[in-house]
Design a protein around this motif. Structure first.
Motif, short mmCIF file in Angstrom:
data_model
loop_
_atom_site.label_atom_id
_atom_site.label_comp_id
_atom_site.label_asym_id
_atom_site.label_seq_id
_atom_site.Cartn_x
_atom_site.Cartn_y
_atom_site.Cartn_z
N SER A 89 0.78 -1.00 -0.08
CA SER A 89 0.13 -0.02 -0.03
C SER A 89 0.96 1.38 0.00
N TYR A 118 -2.62 0.04 10.15
CA TYR A 118 -3.54 -1.19 9.63
C TYR A 118 -2.85 -2.48 10.00
N ALA A 126 -8.05 -3.95 6.06
CA ALA A 126 -7.97 -2.89 5.22
C ALA A 126 -8.66 -3.12 3.98
N ARG A 128 -10.48 -1.69 0.51
CA ARG A 128 -10.19 -0.77 -0.64
C ARG A 128 -11.68 -0.31 -1.29
N PHE A 145 -3.85 0.62 -4.73
CA PHE A 145 -3.53 -0.09 -3.53
C PHE A 145 -2.60 1.54 -2.76
N LEU A 147 -3.21 4.21 0.30
CA LEU A 147 -3.88 4.33 1.83
C LEU A 147 -4.95 5.23 1.88
N ASN A 149 -7.06 5.43 -0.33
CA ASN A 149 -8.41 4.54 -1.06
C ASN A 149 -8.63 3.59 0.02
N THR A 150 -8.22 3.58 1.10
CA THR A 150 -8.53 2.50 2.31
C THR A 150 -9.28 3.09 3.36
#
Length: 262
Positions: A89, A118, A126, A128, A145, A147, A149-150
């Motif tokens: 990520s 995470y 985690a 997405r 990938f 973070l 978008n997490t």
């Protein structure tokens, strides 16, 4: 020179993305139906509009909440393709204000989640918002990938009904579609992970607007509480009404008015 020095320091300990933080999504309107993002009702107090740029190409757009350290939503075009799931990520230094005065890694942690947030999650994954499985090739999958978008997602939901929706329901709903625009988002919750750093959303939701040709269109949506493995299918207009109630900040609109609500 300052930016170069900071990036050199960061590169020694973090995987870096190459997103562009912009005043609006005018730099990447292609991920929204008719170039129209969700209305301002969803905007947080401390937002970052991110055009996710990786390997010299835009891949999707994210509205990020710097205070809660989770995305409000990610918008992308549904183009699933084969390929392995990435495992690293990336953080986005562009989201943070970097300076000589403090450690760059500390500045980044002020306004976004980092990988350590995470680790050792209890009953959470985690998740997405823009899943790599909905992207066409390895580069696009890697771009997802980040973070930014997490979100912290209930583990049973992530591998249960939500995964079934991403992998099976979306494919079935997409039959007959030429272009499908997707907006997936969160509703902030009252609990946190990582010692209070990262908000755990109370709900996750997904919406899609499909162009079918001959001026025909269709839309669909789902919402899931982030406490258990359950998911509710909705019409787009019904999801907008639910989000209007949940946010309590005014009428929510997720797509241009030409996308069918019923």
């Amino acid at each position: 020179m300052l930016l170069l020095l900071l990036l050199q320091v960061l590169a020694s300990c973090l995987w870096l993305g190459h997103s562009e933080v912009v005043p609006s999504f005018e730099s990447c309107p292609q991920f929204f139906f008719q170039g129209t993002p969700p209305n301002d009702v969803l905007n947080p107090n401390n937002p970052a509009w991110i055009c996710q740029h990786y390997n010299s190409e835009y891949h999707f757009a994210t509205l990020y909440n710097r205070d809660l350290r989770i995305p409000v939503y990610s918008a992308y075009i549904y183009e699933p393709g084969p390929g392995p799931r990435p495992h690293i990520s990336m953080i986005e230094p562009q989201v943070s204000v970097l300076s000589y005065r403090t450690s760059p890694s500390k500045e980044i942690k002020k306004s976004q989640a980092v990988s350590e947030d995470y680790t050792n999650l209890n009953g959470m994954h985690a998740g997405r918002l823009n899943p790599s499985a909905h992207q066409a090739n390895d580069i696009r999958k890697e771009a997802a990938f980040t973070l930014t978008n997490t979100v912290p997602q209930n583990a049973k939901l992530n591998v249960g009904h939500w995964r079934n929706y991403e992998q099976n329901t979306m494919a079935n709903k997409n039959n007959g579609c030429i272009t499908t625009y997707v907006v997936v988002g969160t509703v902030p919750g009252n609990s946190y992970i990582a010692r209070g750093r990262v908000n755990k959303p109370s709900y996750l939701w997904s919406s899609a607007c499909c162009e079918m040709g001959n001026n025909q269109m269709k839309a669909w949506a789902v919402i899931a509480g982030n406490e258990n493995n359950a998911l509710e299918s909705l019409r787009l207009g019904d999801l907008e009404d639910r989000l209007t109630e949940l946010y309590g900040m005014g009428k929510v609109s997720l797509f241009h008015g030409d996308c069918p609500r019923q």
